[in-house]
Design a protein around this motif. Structure first.
Motif, mmCIF file in Angstrom:
data_model
loop_
_atom_site.group_PDB
_atom_site.id
_atom_site.type_symbol
_atom_site.label_atom_id
_atom_site.label_comp_id
_atom_site.label_asym_id
_atom_site.label_seq_id
_atom_site.Cartn_x
_atom_site.Cartn_y
_atom_site.Cartn_z
ATOM 1 N N UNK A 57 0.797 -1.122 -0.021
ATOM 2 C CA UNK A 57 -0.005 0.099 0.011
ATOM 3 C C UNK A 57 0.821 1.025 0.154
ATOM 4 N N UNK A 58 0.810 1.943 -0.957
ATOM 5 C CA UNK A 58 1.351 3.414 -1.103
ATOM 6 C C UNK A 58 0.971 4.361 -0.462
ATOM 7 N N UNK A 59 -0.331 4.550 -0.191
ATOM 8 C CA UNK A 59 -0.929 5.713 0.491
ATOM 9 C C UNK A 59 -2.325 5.181 1.006
ATOM 10 N N UNK A 60 -2.818 5.797 1.972
ATOM 11 C CA UNK A 60 -4.272 5.539 2.523
ATOM 12 C C UNK A 60 -4.721 6.752 2.878
ATOM 13 N N UNK A 61 -6.068 7.051 1.995
ATOM 14 C CA UNK A 61 -6.685 8.482 1.894
ATOM 15 C C UNK A 61 -7.982 8.325 2.601
ATOM 16 N N UNK A 62 -8.437 8.911 3.520
ATOM 17 C CA UNK A 62 -9.708 8.678 4.231
ATOM 18 C C UNK A 62 -10.508 10.080 3.831
ATOM 19 N N UNK A 63 -11.574 9.842 2.926
ATOM 20 C CA UNK A 63 -12.268 10.819 2.477
ATOM 21 C C UNK A 63 -13.597 10.987 3.146
ATOM 22 N N UNK A 64 -13.801 10.627 4.362
ATOM 23 C CA UNK A 64 -15.118 10.621 5.086
ATOM 24 C C UNK A 64 -15.522 12.207 5.471
ATOM 25 N N UNK A 65 -16.884 12.496 5.052
ATOM 26 C CA UNK A 65 -16.998 13.849 5.568
ATOM 27 C C UNK A 65 -17.379 14.221 6.658
ATOM 28 N N UNK A 66 -16.690 15.006 7.417
ATOM 29 C CA UNK A 66 -17.008 15.492 8.836
ATOM 30 C C UNK A 66 -17.191 16.833 9.139
ATOM 31 N N UNK A 67 -18.249 16.946 9.566
ATOM 32 C CA UNK A 67 -18.760 18.485 9.622
ATOM 33 C C UNK A 67 -18.003 19.278 10.649
ATOM 34 N N UNK A 68 -17.583 20.417 10.550
ATOM 35 C CA UNK A 68 -16.886 21.251 11.446
ATOM 36 C C UNK A 68 -17.934 22.047 12.151
ATOM 37 N N UNK A 69 -18.878 21.601 13.049
ATOM 38 C CA UNK A 69 -19.930 22.002 13.719
ATOM 39 C C UNK A 69 -21.165 22.246 12.713
ATOM 40 N N UNK A 70 -20.913 22.424 11.542
ATOM 41 C CA UNK A 70 -22.156 22.308 10.627
ATOM 42 C C UNK A 70 -22.700 23.465 10.456
ATOM 43 N N UNK A 71 -24.110 23.757 9.861
ATOM 44 C CA UNK A 71 -24.940 24.705 9.659
ATOM 45 C C UNK A 71 -25.577 25.037 11.082
ATOM 46 N N UNK A 72 -26.043 26.295 11.135
ATOM 47 C CA UNK A 72 -26.854 26.795 12.329
ATOM 48 C C UNK A 72 -28.005 26.300 12.428
ATOM 49 N N UNK A 73 -28.509 25.630 13.477
ATOM 50 C CA UNK A 73 -30.031 25.076 13.498
ATOM 51 C C UNK A 73 -30.836 26.133 13.555
ATOM 52 N N UNK A 74 -32.170 25.713 13.235
ATOM 53 C CA UNK A 74 -33.322 26.720 13.223
ATOM 54 C C UNK A 74 -33.713 27.160 14.443
ATOM 55 N N UNK A 75 -34.265 28.506 14.639
ATOM 56 C CA UNK A 75 -34.737 28.780 15.800
ATOM 57 C C UNK A 75 -36.097 28.136 16.279
ATOM 58 N N UNK A 76 -35.882 27.598 17.294
ATOM 59 C CA UNK A 76 -37.329 26.935 17.705
ATOM 60 C C UNK A 76 -38.540 27.869 18.025
ATOM 61 N N UNK A 77 -39.737 27.429 17.386
ATOM 62 C CA UNK A 77 -40.991 28.418 17.503
ATOM 63 C C UNK A 77 -41.388 28.169 18.763
ATOM 64 N N UNK A 78 -41.940 29.372 19.416
ATOM 65 C CA UNK A 78 -42.501 29.123 20.788
ATOM 66 C C UNK A 78 -43.882 29.584 20.693
ATOM 67 N N UNK A 79 -44.597 28.762 21.012
ATOM 68 C CA UNK A 79 -46.254 29.040 20.758
ATOM 69 C C UNK A 79 -46.931 29.493 22.381
#
Length: 119
Positions: A97-119
């Motif tokens: 094996x010449x090289x091992x490359x891991x392409x697994x997508x990892x979010x760096x905390x990802x997108x901001x979650x939606x604001x929770x609606x208060x009823x």
């Protein structure tokens, strides 16, 4: 097909939740051979076990040796507990094996979650 001058190939392994896909390509990116655990007559939850992986990897090693390849670049993608197990099988198979490359997508905390609606 594959020219005889090529001594190294790229093995791309995609781990999904229910199957594991293997794609053997040349350095330029043309597909030489592909298979999956499901294509080797393994069905259901047995597809992601270590014994089914061993069967598919032995089949894959025969194909690689038949092509006359000695060197591999391994690209891994996806989440699975068997990643280290596959690399251990490669060390036993006498394929360098010449090289091992891991392409697994990892979010760096990802997108901001939606604001929770208060009823």
């Amino acid at each position: 097909m594959l020219s005889t001058k090529s001594k190294s190939l790229v093995l791309k392994i995609l781990f999904t939740s229910t199957n594991i896909l293997f794609c053997l390509t040349s350095i330029k990116g043309t597909v030489v051979f592909w298979t999956s655990v499901g294509a080797q007559k393994q069905k259901g939850t047995k597809k992601v076990t270590s014994t089914s992986l061993e069967i598919v990897l032995n089949y894959l090693f025969k194909k690689i040796k038949g092509l006359g390849c000695n060197y591999l670049h391994v690209h891994l993608k996806g989440f699975n507990k068997n990643k280290k197990l596959i690399l251990r099988f490669f060390k036993q198979a006498k394929i360098e094996i010449l090289s091992i490359y891991d392409q697994t997508p990892l979010p760096h905390n990802g997108c901001k979650s939606r604001k929770i609606k208060r009823i």
